[in-house]
Design a protein around this motif. Structure first.
Motif, PDB file in Angstrom:
ATOM      1  N   MET A   1       0.708  -1.238   0.005  1.00 41.80           N
ATOM      2  CA  MET A   1       0.069  -0.001   0.157  1.00 41.80           C
ATOM      3  C   MET A   1       1.031   1.320  -0.087  1.00 41.80           C
ATOM      4  SD  MET A   1      -2.938   0.944   2.827  1.00 41.80           S
ATOM      5  CE  MET A   1      -3.102  -0.843   3.026  1.00 41.80           C
ATOM      6  N   THR A   2       0.641   2.326  -1.056  1.00 42.07           N
ATOM      7  CA  THR A   2       1.230   3.533  -1.144  1.00 42.07           C
ATOM      8  C   THR A   2       1.216   4.120   0.285  1.00 42.07           C
ATOM      9  OG1 THR A   2       0.480   3.535  -3.160  1.00 42.07           O
ATOM     10  CG2 THR A   2       2.298   5.282  -2.586  1.00 42.07           C
ATOM     11  N   SER A   3       2.256   5.029   0.725  1.00 40.19           N
ATOM     12  CA  SER A   3       2.239   5.670   2.032  1.00 40.19           C
ATOM     13  C   SER A   3       2.594   7.143   1.670  1.00 40.19           C
ATOM     14  CB  SER A   3       2.984   5.063   3.060  1.00 40.19           C
ATOM     15  OG  SER A   3       2.498   4.148   3.721  1.00 40.19           O
ATOM     16  N   PHE A   4       1.790   8.210   2.347  1.00 43.36           N
ATOM     17  CA  PHE A   4       1.944   9.577   2.339  1.00 43.36           C
ATOM     18  C   PHE A   4       2.219  10.361   3.622  1.00 43.36           C
ATOM     19  CE2 PHE A   4       0.066   8.232  -1.516  1.00 43.36           C
ATOM     20  CZ  PHE A   4       0.691   8.673  -2.602  1.00 43.36           C
ATOM     21  N   ASP A   5       2.738  11.376   3.757  1.00 47.29           N
ATOM     22  CA  ASP A   5       2.658  12.152   4.910  1.00 47.29           C
ATOM     23  C   ASP A   5       1.171  12.446   5.210  1.00 47.29           C
ATOM     24  OD1 ASP A   5       5.516  11.534   5.843  1.00 47.29           O
ATOM     25  OD2 ASP A   5       5.873  13.492   4.171  1.00 47.29           O
ATOM     26  N   THR A   6       0.790  13.263   4.276  1.00 44.87           N
ATOM     27  CA  THR A   6      -0.796  13.551   4.428  1.00 44.87           C
ATOM     28  C   THR A   6      -1.448  13.537   3.138  1.00 44.87           C
ATOM     29  OG1 THR A   6       0.142  15.341   5.867  1.00 44.87           O
ATOM     30  CG2 THR A   6      -1.945  15.738   4.738  1.00 44.87           C
ATOM     31  N   VAL A   7      -2.613  12.798   3.153  1.00 44.59           N
ATOM     32  CA  VAL A   7      -3.614  12.771   1.978  1.00 44.59           C
ATOM     33  C   VAL A   7      -4.446  14.096   2.206  1.00 44.59           C
ATOM     34  CG1 VAL A   7      -5.454  11.635   1.286  1.00 44.59           C
ATOM     35  CG2 VAL A   7      -3.430  10.420   1.556  1.00 44.59           C
ATOM     36  N   VAL A   8      -4.818  14.860   1.215  1.00 45.23           N
ATOM     37  CA  VAL A   8      -5.828  16.119   1.252  1.00 45.23           C
ATOM     38  C   VAL A   8      -6.933  15.587   0.469  1.00 45.23           C
ATOM     39  CG1 VAL A   8      -6.107  18.386   0.571  1.00 45.23           C
ATOM     40  CG2 VAL A   8      -4.177  17.672   1.492  1.00 45.23           C
ATOM     41  N   VAL A   9      -8.204  15.553   1.155  1.00 47.79           N
ATOM     42  CA  VAL A   9      -9.298  15.228   0.056  1.00 47.79           C
ATOM     43  C   VAL A   9     -10.007  16.516  -0.065  1.00 47.79           C
ATOM     44  CG1 VAL A   9     -11.421  14.012   0.415  1.00 47.79           C
ATOM     45  CG2 VAL A   9      -9.384  13.036   1.661  1.00 47.79           C
ATOM     46  N   GLY A  10     -10.452  16.724  -1.456  1.00 53.69           N
ATOM     47  CA  GLY A  10     -10.650  17.893  -2.047  1.00 53.69           C
ATOM     48  C   GLY A  10      -9.832  18.706  -2.659  1.00 53.69           C
ATOM     49  N   ALA A  11      -9.727  19.233  -3.934  1.00 54.23           N
ATOM     50  CA  ALA A  11      -8.770  19.985  -4.745  1.00 54.23           C
ATOM     51  C   ALA A  11      -9.615  21.458  -4.811  1.00 54.23           C
ATOM     52  CB  ALA A  11      -8.443  19.530  -5.906  1.00 54.23           C
ATOM     53  N   GLY A  12     -10.267  21.862  -3.724  1.00 59.89           N
ATOM     54  CA  GLY A  12     -10.572  23.218  -3.690  1.00 59.89           C
ATOM     55  C   GLY A  12      -9.574  24.063  -3.291  1.00 59.89           C
ATOM     56  N   VAL A  13      -9.755  25.403  -3.196  1.00 64.03           N
ATOM     57  CA  VAL A  13      -8.785  26.354  -2.812  1.00 64.03           C
ATOM     58  C   VAL A  13      -8.160  25.899  -1.344  1.00 64.03           C
ATOM     59  CG1 VAL A  13      -8.000  28.613  -2.174  1.00 64.03           C
ATOM     60  CG2 VAL A  13      -9.252  28.240  -4.324  1.00 64.03           C
ATOM     61  N   THR A  14      -9.162  25.399  -0.527  1.00 65.58           N
ATOM     62  CA  THR A  14      -8.677  25.050   0.853  1.00 65.58           C
ATOM     63  C   THR A  14      -7.652  23.666   0.730  1.00 65.58           C
ATOM     64  OG1 THR A  14     -10.732  25.513   2.050  1.00 65.58           O
ATOM     65  CG2 THR A  14      -9.332  24.166   3.192  1.00 65.58           C
ATOM     66  N   GLY A  15      -8.091  22.752   0.121  1.00 68.07           N
ATOM     67  CA  GLY A  15      -7.216  21.654  -0.211  1.00 68.07           C
ATOM     68  C   GLY A  15      -5.827  21.891  -0.588  1.00 68.07           C
ATOM     69  N   LEU A  16      -6.043  22.723  -1.929  1.00 69.11           N
ATOM     70  CA  LEU A  16      -4.831  22.897  -2.700  1.00 69.11           C
ATOM     71  C   LEU A  16      -3.687  23.885  -2.028  1.00 69.11           C
ATOM     72  CD1 LEU A  16      -6.438  23.306  -6.161  1.00 69.11           C
ATOM     73  CD2 LEU A  16      -4.939  21.254  -5.329  1.00 69.11           C
ATOM     74  N   THR A  17      -4.202  24.687  -1.036  1.00 72.00           N
ATOM     75  CA  THR A  17      -3.497  25.495  -0.274  1.00 72.00           C
ATOM     76  C   THR A  17      -2.820  24.905   0.706  1.00 72.00           C
ATOM     77  OG1 THR A  17      -4.925  27.555  -0.800  1.00 72.00           O
ATOM     78  CG2 THR A  17      -3.473  27.841   1.106  1.00 72.00           C
ATOM     79  N   ALA A  18      -3.725  23.869   1.429  1.00 71.76           N
ATOM     80  CA  ALA A  18      -2.885  23.005   2.393  1.00 71.76           C
ATOM     81  C   ALA A  18      -1.758  22.246   1.816  1.00 71.76           C
ATOM     82  CB  ALA A  18      -3.867  22.137   3.210  1.00 71.76           C
ATOM     83  N   ALA A  19      -2.260  21.741   0.529  1.00 69.72           N
ATOM     84  CA  ALA A  19      -1.196  20.718   0.112  1.00 69.72           C
ATOM     85  C   ALA A  19      -0.035  21.415  -0.417  1.00 69.72           C
ATOM     86  CB  ALA A  19      -1.833  20.223  -1.092  1.00 69.72           C
ATOM     87  N   HIS A  20      -0.147  22.586  -0.926  1.00 70.73           N
ATOM     88  CA  HIS A  20       1.098  23.578  -1.433  1.00 70.73           C
ATOM     89  C   HIS A  20       1.836  23.784  -0.346  1.00 70.73           C
ATOM     90  CE1 HIS A  20       2.983  26.610  -3.850  1.00 70.73           C
ATOM     91  NE2 HIS A  20       2.574  27.636  -3.081  1.00 70.73           N
ATOM     92  N   ARG A  21       1.467  24.180   0.778  1.00 70.27           N
ATOM     93  CA  ARG A  21       2.177  24.616   2.089  1.00 70.27           C
ATOM     94  C   ARG A  21       2.884  23.361   2.760  1.00 70.27           C
ATOM     95  NH1 ARG A  21       2.619  29.278   0.306  1.00 70.27           N
ATOM     96  NH2 ARG A  21       1.026  30.750   0.581  1.00 70.27           N
ATOM     97  N   LEU A  22       2.132  22.187   2.696  1.00 71.16           N
ATOM     98  CA  LEU A  22       3.001  21.113   3.196  1.00 71.16           C
ATOM     99  C   LEU A  22       3.756  20.356   2.317  1.00 71.16           C
ATOM    100  CD1 LEU A  22      -0.497  19.156   3.992  1.00 71.16           C
ATOM    101  CD2 LEU A  22       1.073  20.006   5.811  1.00 71.16           C
TER     102      LEU A  22
ATOM    103  N   GLY B   1       8.000  20.324   3.185  1.00 71.25           N
ATOM    104  CA  GLY B   1       9.017  18.910   3.045  1.00 71.25           C
ATOM    105  C   GLY B   1       8.204  17.891   2.994  1.00 71.25           C
ATOM    106  N   GLN B   2       6.819  17.740   3.023  1.00 68.09           N
ATOM    107  CA  GLN B   2       5.906  16.757   3.065  1.00 68.09           C
ATOM    108  C   GLN B   2       5.839  15.827   1.826  1.00 68.09           C
ATOM    109  OE1 GLN B   2       2.507  16.601   5.559  1.00 68.09           O
ATOM    110  NE2 GLN B   2       3.583  16.325   7.297  1.00 68.09           N
ATOM    111  N   ASP B   3       5.456  14.583   1.793  1.00 69.01           N
ATOM    112  CA  ASP B   3       4.963  13.928   0.772  1.00 69.01           C
ATOM    113  C   ASP B   3       3.538  13.862   0.776  1.00 69.01           C
ATOM    114  OD1 ASP B   3       5.136  12.234  -1.341  1.00 69.01           O
ATOM    115  OD2 ASP B   3       5.645  10.188  -0.354  1.00 69.01           O
ATOM    116  N   VAL B   4       2.802  14.437  -0.417  1.00 63.95           N
ATOM    117  CA  VAL B   4       1.354  14.789  -0.100  1.00 63.95           C
ATOM    118  C   VAL B   4       0.763  14.184  -1.380  1.00 63.95           C
ATOM    119  CG1 VAL B   4      -0.399  16.756  -0.168  1.00 63.95           C
ATOM    120  CG2 VAL B   4       1.817  16.959   1.041  1.00 63.95           C
ATOM    121  N   LEU B   5      -0.423  13.548  -1.018  1.00 58.47           N
ATOM    122  CA  LEU B   5      -1.462  13.033  -2.268  1.00 58.47           C
ATOM    123  C   LEU B   5      -2.771  14.050  -1.909  1.00 58.47           C
ATOM    124  CD1 LEU B   5      -2.104  11.202  -4.556  1.00 58.47           C
ATOM    125  CD2 LEU B   5      -3.245   9.445  -2.775  1.00 58.47           C
ATOM    126  N   VAL B   6      -3.209  14.567  -3.182  1.00 57.50           N
ATOM    127  CA  VAL B   6      -4.361  15.272  -3.035  1.00 57.50           C
ATOM    128  C   VAL B   6      -5.528  14.264  -3.905  1.00 57.50           C
ATOM    129  CG1 VAL B   6      -6.006  17.575  -3.658  1.00 57.50           C
ATOM    130  CG2 VAL B   6      -3.490  17.625  -3.060  1.00 57.50           C
TER     131      VAL B   6
END
Ligand code: FAD
Length: 451
Positions: free
Chosen positions: A1-22, A26-31
């Motif tokens: 199973m693939t692992s990430f530091d953070t999975v963001v659910v939802g690619a609206g501005v909230t989710g994409l801003t969170a992912a961008h900053r993460l 230095g985090q490994d992120v999946l949106v």
């Protein structure tokens, strides 16, 4: 199973801003985004070679988080057209021209409007929009509807109807008997003051060249293949005995692991996802007391902006009109002219029951009560239809019913195990706006990065 530091659910501005900053942290992120596009409530559609922003579009000067992000992404803005006289359509359907902020109403009504604005400014000044439940009068303001509060303060019906318009149809897009006075004060405090809310030149100041949807598109471009589309998250499972182990996210039959999950969806959509173990009762109740408002955004394009030649700015208000507010929405450097109008709450319900042709005829007739017969012959007519989209469910955003902001407001900000929650709907500054989405996305990323 693939692992990430953070999975963001939802690619609206909230989710994409969170992912961008993460990712910056230095985090490994999946949106994971359920739709086949990013942006959520921001979207540009093209009809007859013209672009129409069918979701959010305006930026106001107090929205410093969004303005900062626009600078960072290299996006430019342009001002809304506002030269000339505005219009006020009275109860009899007669259009009156005016300039400045003072509506062309009877002197007593005008004074009452100013007095109510002053009262609401004072209440908003005492509120920290990030903690509206701590307002000194929170309990009493949250247990009356905004409509009742207005009746308690003022006996001039037209003054009340105009103040009601700015918060009910124009902002929360709900009838004033369905949300509390505290919720109305939050709307004002989130924009800096009630005076800001009633000032169209402030609140609807600028637009983004290429559309506000360029913000999520540019964020997604930078995130690259970390964003996965058509990924409707169905299940999130975590172990309360070992919350540090993270969670398993199930999407389209596949499972991914993450130490943290950011659920960047409106509170009303959290229940579409099976969360195991189920959310604590108070978290579920808090979200059950949230609901979307309802507004039909209508854009009508003409061969040219004919109202400008009549000395009109395109701005109009009509508390008794089907289309309660209207603005010049002509695109940057376009020759054709566009008006945008809004049909809200119970009027939107009624329009939803009509067939397309009848609805269009009724809406255009209302636009014509501002601008005359020329308004009846557009080249393009576009309605935004968010209420029928399962992955939104209304417009512009969600808010609490009477009594629930004090009871449950803080709950919506609390994480549960490895799961964080947020969207513009729970923002303080920039509440219900893209600025709020940026702030919440940033805040969630900071929390995960331990800042
Ligand atoms: P959303 O944009 O709703 O993003 C949530 C995302 O999550 C969506 O993409 C959705 O598809 C996805 N999702 C949901 N469930 C799942 C799941 N299970 N799995 C995966 N993905 C999922 N704001 C302004 O600032 N200025 C304006 O002029 C303005 N006008 C507006 C006009 C209209 C008609 C509308 C609808 C909104 C307007 N707004 C405006 C509000 C603004 O658009 C929103 O506040 C903001 O875009 C919300 O961003 P968000 O990321 O918090 O939520």
């Amino acid at each position: 199973m693939t692992s990430f530091d953070t999975v963001v659910v939802g690619a609206g501005v909230t989710g994409l801003t969170a992912a961008h900053r993460l990712v910056e942290g230095g985090q490994d992120v999946l949106v994971l985004e359920a739709r086949d596009r990013v942006g959520g409530r921001l979207r540009t559609e093209t009809h007859h070679d013209s672009d129409f922003e069918i979701g959010g579009q305006w930026v106001s000067p107090d929205q410093s988080a969004l303005i900062g992000l626009l600078d960072e992404l290299g996006l430019e803005t342009y001002p809304r057209y506002r030269e000339g006289e505005s219009l006020y359509v009275d109860r009899e359907g007669v259009a009156h021209r005016f300039v400045g902020e003072e509506l062309p109403v009877a002197e007593r009504t005008g004074k009452e409007i100013d007095r109510l604005v002053g009262l609401l400014d004072d209440l908003a000044a005492q509120m920290d929009p990030d903690r509206p439940w701590e307002h000194p009068q929170a309990a009493e303001l949250d247990r009356v509807t905004f409509g009742q509060w207005l009746e308690q303060q003022c006996d001039d019906e037209e003054a009340r109807d105009n103040i009601a318009l700015y918060v009910g149809p124009a902002m929360l897009t709900k009838p004033v008997w369905s949300f509390s006075a505290l919720q109305a004060v939050l709307m004002a405090a989130s924009a800096g003051s009630f005076t800001h809310l009633v000032d169209a030149d402030f609140i609807l100041d600028k637009r983004v060249v290429g559309g506000l949807a360029s913000v999520p598109e540019e964020l997604a471009r930078r995130l690259g293949d970390r964003v996965r589309l058509r990924a409707d998250v169905q299940r999130i499972e975590w172990d309360p005995a070992d919350p540090d182990a993270g969670a398993t996210v199930t999407v389209a039959g596949e499972q991914v692991r993450a130490r943290r999950v950011v659920l960047a969806v409106p509170p009303t959509l959290v229940q579409r996802i099976r969360i195991v173990p189920e959310l604590p009762a108070e978290h579920r109740h808090a979200r059950e007391h949230q609901s979307f408002g309802l507004v039909i955004k209508v854009q009508v394009e003409y061969a040219m902006p004919f109202w400008r030649d009549l000395g009109l700015s395109g701005t109009g208000f009509g508390p008794y009109q089907l289309v309660h507010e209207v603005y010049d929405n002509t695109l940057h450097r376009a020759e054709k002219g566009t008006l945008v109008g809004f049909v809200s709450d119970v009027n939107a319900d009624a329009m939803g029951r009509l067939d397309e042709d009848e609805r269009r005829a009724r809406i255009l007739a209302s636009v014509a009560s501002y601008f005359g017969e020329q308004a009846l012959s557009p080249v393009t007519y576009v309605e935004s239809d968010w209420q029928h989209q399962e992955l939104t469910g209304g417009a512009y955003a969600t808010s609490f019913d009477v009594g629930s902001l004090t009871r449950y407001g803080a709950k919506l900000h609390e994480p549960v195990g490895p799961i964080e929650f947020g969207s513009s709907d729970i923002a303080g500054h920039g509440f219900q706006h893209v600025d709020g989405a940026v702030r919440i996305g940033q805040r969630l990323a900071d929390r995960i990065l331990g800042r």
